[in-house]
Motif scaffolding. Structure first.
Motif, mmCIF file in Angstrom:
data_model
loop_
_atom_site.group_PDB
_atom_site.id
_atom_site.type_symbol
_atom_site.label_atom_id
_atom_site.label_comp_id
_atom_site.label_asym_id
_atom_site.label_seq_id
_atom_site.Cartn_x
_atom_site.Cartn_y
_atom_site.Cartn_z
ATOM 1 N N ASN A 1 68.676 16.836 23.456
ATOM 2 C CA ASN A 1 68.979 16.848 24.898
ATOM 3 C C ASN A 1 67.712 16.934 25.748
ATOM 4 O O ASN A 1 67.614 16.285 26.789
ATOM 5 C CB ASN A 1 69.920 18.006 25.237
ATOM 6 C CG ASN A 1 71.362 17.666 24.920
ATOM 7 O OD1 ASN A 1 71.803 16.534 25.159
ATOM 8 N ND2 ASN A 1 72.114 18.625 24.383
ATOM 9 N N ASN B 1 73.718 6.880 38.366
ATOM 10 C CA ASN B 1 74.008 8.046 37.505
ATOM 11 C C ASN B 1 72.820 8.656 36.770
ATOM 12 O O ASN B 1 72.993 9.636 36.051
ATOM 13 C CB ASN B 1 75.074 7.716 36.453
ATOM 14 C CG ASN B 1 76.452 7.862 37.041
ATOM 15 O OD1 ASN B 1 76.679 8.759 37.850
ATOM 16 N ND2 ASN B 1 77.349 6.972 36.676
ATOM 17 N N LEU C 1 72.304 12.432 37.550
ATOM 18 C CA LEU C 1 73.309 13.351 37.003
ATOM 19 C C LEU C 1 73.264 13.392 35.475
ATOM 20 O O LEU C 1 73.496 14.439 34.868
ATOM 21 C CB LEU C 1 74.701 12.985 37.519
ATOM 22 C CG LEU C 1 74.843 13.227 39.033
ATOM 23 C CD1 LEU C 1 76.171 12.689 39.560
ATOM 24 C CD2 LEU C 1 74.700 14.704 39.384
ATOM 25 N N GLU C 2 72.916 12.251 34.859
ATOM 26 C CA GLU C 2 72.763 12.256 33.397
ATOM 27 C C GLU C 2 71.560 13.104 32.985
ATOM 28 O O GLU C 2 71.597 13.821 31.986
ATOM 29 C CB GLU C 2 72.616 10.822 32.864
ATOM 30 C CG GLU C 2 73.949 10.088 32.833
ATOM 31 C CD GLU C 2 73.802 8.594 32.564
ATOM 32 O OE1 GLU C 2 72.713 8.158 32.132
ATOM 33 O OE2 GLU C 2 74.781 7.871 32.811
ATOM 34 N N GLU D 1 72.653 16.813 33.361
ATOM 35 C CA GLU D 1 73.524 17.296 32.285
ATOM 36 C C GLU D 1 72.736 17.495 30.987
ATOM 37 O O GLU D 1 72.850 18.539 30.337
ATOM 38 C CB GLU D 1 74.705 16.339 32.077
ATOM 39 C CG GLU D 1 75.595 16.793 30.921
ATOM 40 C CD GLU D 1 77.084 16.722 31.213
ATOM 41 O OE1 GLU D 1 77.502 15.779 31.911
ATOM 42 O OE2 GLU D 1 77.825 17.619 30.735
ATOM 43 N N LEU E 1 70.325 20.590 31.470
ATOM 44 C CA LEU E 1 71.013 21.891 31.460
ATOM 45 C C LEU E 1 71.526 22.208 30.055
ATOM 46 O O LEU E 1 71.448 23.357 29.592
ATOM 47 C CB LEU E 1 72.164 21.895 32.463
ATOM 48 C CG LEU E 1 71.785 21.767 33.945
ATOM 49 C CD1 LEU E 1 73.044 21.659 34.804
ATOM 50 C CD2 LEU E 1 70.930 22.939 34.412
ATOM 51 N N ALA E 2 72.039 21.176 29.365
ATOM 52 C CA ALA E 2 72.587 21.395 28.018
ATOM 53 C C ALA E 2 71.495 21.776 27.027
ATOM 54 O O ALA E 2 71.777 22.365 25.986
ATOM 55 C CB ALA E 2 73.323 20.139 27.543
ATOM 56 N N LEU F 1 78.485 20.786 37.185
ATOM 57 C CA LEU F 1 77.490 20.913 36.106
ATOM 58 C C LEU F 1 76.807 22.282 36.142
ATOM 59 O O LEU F 1 76.518 22.875 35.103
ATOM 60 C CB LEU F 1 76.442 19.800 36.214
ATOM 61 C CG LEU F 1 76.929 18.384 35.885
ATOM 62 C CD1 LEU F 1 75.846 17.350 36.177
ATOM 63 C CD2 LEU F 1 77.368 18.295 34.419
ATOM 64 N N LYS G 1 79.332 24.641 34.619
ATOM 65 C CA LYS G 1 79.559 24.374 33.195
ATOM 66 C C LYS G 1 78.441 24.958 32.321
ATOM 67 O O LYS G 1 78.703 25.564 31.285
ATOM 68 C CB LYS G 1 79.658 22.861 32.977
ATOM 69 C CG LYS G 1 79.900 22.445 31.536
ATOM 70 C CD LYS G 1 80.113 20.936 31.423
ATOM 71 C CE LYS G 1 80.286 20.535 29.958
ATOM 72 N NZ LYS G 1 80.293 19.069 29.796
ATOM 73 N N TYR G 2 77.200 24.794 32.749
ATOM 74 C CA TYR G 2 76.077 25.235 31.919
ATOM 75 C C TYR G 2 75.510 26.592 32.339
ATOM 76 O O TYR G 2 74.424 26.975 31.906
ATOM 77 C CB TYR G 2 74.997 24.150 31.887
ATOM 78 C CG TYR G 2 75.503 22.913 31.182
ATOM 79 C CD1 TYR G 2 75.662 22.896 29.797
ATOM 80 C CD2 TYR G 2 75.897 21.788 31.901
ATOM 81 C CE1 TYR G 2 76.172 21.779 29.148
ATOM 82 C CE2 TYR G 2 76.408 20.663 31.255
ATOM 83 C CZ TYR G 2 76.546 20.677 29.882
ATOM 84 O OH TYR G 2 77.057 19.583 29.234
ATOM 85 N N VAL H 1 78.311 26.973 27.660
ATOM 86 C CA VAL H 1 79.168 25.858 28.084
ATOM 87 C C VAL H 1 80.486 26.477 28.513
ATOM 88 O O VAL H 1 81.173 27.102 27.701
ATOM 89 C CB VAL H 1 79.415 24.834 26.944
ATOM 90 C CG1 VAL H 1 80.219 23.643 27.472
ATOM 91 C CG2 VAL H 1 78.099 24.342 26.357
#
Ligand SMILES: *[C@@H]1O[C@H](CO)[C@@H](O)[C@H](O)[C@H]1NC(C)=O
Ligand SMILES: *[C@@H]1O[C@H](CO)[C@@H](O)[C@H](O)[C@H]1NC(C)=O
Ligand SMILES: *[C@@H]1O[C@H](CO)[C@@H](O)[C@H](O)[C@H]1NC(C)=O
Ligand SMILES: *[C@@H]1O[C@H](CO)[C@@H](O)[C@H](O)[C@H]1NC(C)=O
Length: 500
Positions: free
Chosen positions: A285, A339, A342-343, A346, A349-350, A386, A389-390, A498
């Motif tokens: 990631n 995108n 935002l990709e 994500e 953060l992941a 996001l 979520k993270y 998550v």
């Protein structure tokens, strides 16, 4: 803030004909290798960048550095010396590598007219030593082209070269307290060059006035940004030559689409750090985030116990306020593929391994939580899911010119845990640093607001106390007085957060 000046519609046309010179352009030094507008940034593990401007192109910008002021035994050079239409200066960048962590380094930009300065190198990811980071947003030029304030306050010369006229400002407070923080984040709105027309003397010389404000501002900032890493991301005031709806098309080439911001900071900001996690998916990631990062618009860096992500609230997501085709907007970007931002976010953060960097922070320009009904709804729609979520711990915004602190919140509701191990991010607005547009009044309250201040200029300090406790302080710029203090506790029990 977007200000509408319907009555000034003819202005850019007049300004384009710069017949009556009125702009306060600084004097060009006789020695055109003289460095100015210095800015340091955290660039990668054991590396920092140094950017500076000169009134001539340099064929080989170089910096000598070392851990003692009389032994600058390392040298970094580049061939990066770039300009853009309407700029009088060239922006130079070098990358200083192989730095020992958390160490004072001395440096001298190679020039026939430069002096030795110093900085503190970044802490290694995972170093759990407490430190303080300052947050300054919406800071504009001070003086004839910008804001002025007049109370009397004594100046302590920790940084001797601060211009005396800056003695009441956020910049002065940052100078007085220079030993108390390790770096600064500034998510958007620098200089306010696009507000040149607020000073009558500039009315017939807009193109020069815009550049003059940038030169003055980054000169005023240099004693700080040439001493401490100064991490930048974009705000609306970086976009175009003015914010008059429908007229950005009249801006000259070089004064639209974030040009100065991109040239000044594009090569100095980080991308994303390689992961130091032992977990394979974290590495994958983090690599993905590196490929998708677009500094200075969106990127991340690590410093000790924090992983910090910068986002771009201006362009590059659905209904982004300064994006192309927005009715009456600033017609800027996109800076990535659809995108991409935002990709990046994500993947980045992941990748965050909380056993290495327990704290996960995000910085951006426009808030979605603000008093006075000033939240950015498209920003909330794009980013908030996001962040939740993270498990982002603290989200930092500006744009609204005052200081505000909120309880941790998600989807416009306070987290039931408050500051005691919430799942939702805590939010602050730190937009009170001072600029020509003045302060914004607090306006209508939000139920989960915990503090708001609009009486005078202010900024924020984030103190990373340990892996579970973080403190946010708001400081009055003029006096250094503590206006508000709060603690966030996060157990950080999970290695990778998550949340549904
Ligand atoms: C040398 O630099 C100083 C400070 O940056 C400047 O004031 C001075 O004009 C410069 N000297 C020359 C000869 O350009
Ligand atoms: C602060 O700056 C103002 C304006 O330049 C000046 O009048 C005042 O004497 C300065 N005060 C100090 C303590 O330097
Ligand atoms: C702004 O600059 C970016 C990157 O250079 C470019 O891709 C984009 O098309 C430009 N947007 C406008 C409206 O000119
Ligand atoms: C907003 O309301 C909250 C909850 O009633 C209160 O604690 C807070 O002080 C208020 N903020 C302002 C700026 O009035």
């Amino acid at each position: 803030m977007v200000r509408l000046f319907a009555s000034l519609k003819g202005l850019p046309v007049l300004a384009a004909a710069s017949v009556f010179a009125g702009a306060s352009l600084p004097t060009i030094p006789e020695d055109k290798t003289t460095p100015g507008q210095q800015r340091l940034a955290i660039n990668g593990p054991n590396s920092m960048t140094l950017g500076w401007n000169t009134f001539q192109k340099l064929s080989r910008p170089c910096v000598k550095y070392g851990t003692s002021s009389d032994k600058l035994d390392k040298e970094a050079c580049s061939t990066s010396s770039v300009t853009y239409p309407t700029s009088r200066t060239h922006a130079n960048v070098v990358t200083l590598t192989g730095l020992a962590p958390a160490t004072t380094y001395f440096y001298k930009i190679e020039s026939t007219n430069s002096t030795v300065e110093h900085f503190f190198s970044p802490r290694t990811s995972g170093d759990k030593t407490p430190f303080t980071m300052n947050v300054v947003i919406d800071l504009g030029v001070y003086g004839a082209d910008g804001f002025t304030i007049k109370q009397d306050e004594r100046k302590r010369d920790t940084i001797p070269q601060i211009d005396p006229s800056l003695n009441h400002t956020t910049i002065n407070q940052l100078a007085k307290t220079v030993d108390d923080y390790e770096f600064i984040v500034h998510p958007g709105d620098f200089a306010y060059a696009d507000d040149w027309f607020l000073k009558p003397k500039n009315l017939f010389d807009g193109e020069d006035a815009f550049q003059a404000i940038l030169e003055q501002f980054y000169t005023q900032l240099a004693p700080i940004s040439g001493r401490k890493a100064y991490m930048a991301s974009p705000g609306n005031h970086e976009a175009a030559c003015q914010e008059i709806p429908f007229l950005t098309g009249l801006c000259p080439e070089g004064q639209k689409n974030f040009t100065d911001f991109m040239v000044r900071f594009g090569e100095t900001m980080a991308t994303a750090f390689p992961s130091t996690s032992a977990t394979e998916t974290a590495k994958v990631n983090a690599n993905k985030a590196r490929l998708l990062a677009k500094p200075p618009f969106w990127y991340s860096f690590e410093y000790g116990m924090v992983h910090f992500v910068m986002i771009n609230t201006e362009t590059d997501f659905e209904d982004a306020p300064d994006g192309p085709g927005v009715f009456g907007g600033l017609n800027s970007g996109p800076f990535g593929t659809p995108n991409q931002q935002l990709e990046f976010l994500e993947a980045d953060l992941a990748s965050v391994d909380r056993t290495v960097t327990p704290w996960l922070l995000i910085g951006g320009h426009r808030p979605w939580y603000s008093t006075g009904g000033k939240g950015c709804k498209p920003c909330q729609a794009a980013f908030e899911p996001l962040l939740y979520k993270y498990g982002v711990d603290l989200a930092i915004f500006g744009h609204v010119h005052n200081s505000q602190r909120f309880l941790p919140a998600f989807q416009d509701k306070a987290d039931p845990n408050g500051y005691n191990d919430p799942k939702a991010p805590m939010y602050i607005v730190a937009g009170g640093a001072g600029n020509i547009e003045g302060l914004s009044s607090i306006g209508k309250n939000v139920s989960f607001n915990a503090f708001a201040y609009d009486d005078d200029f202010s900024y924020a300090q984030v103190r990373f106390l340990d892996a579970q406790n973080l403190q946010v302080d708001f400081v009055k710029s003029d006096t250094g007085e503590l206006l508000d203090t709060s603690r966030l506790f996060k157990s950080h029990k999970e290695q990778f957060v998550v949340q549904a």
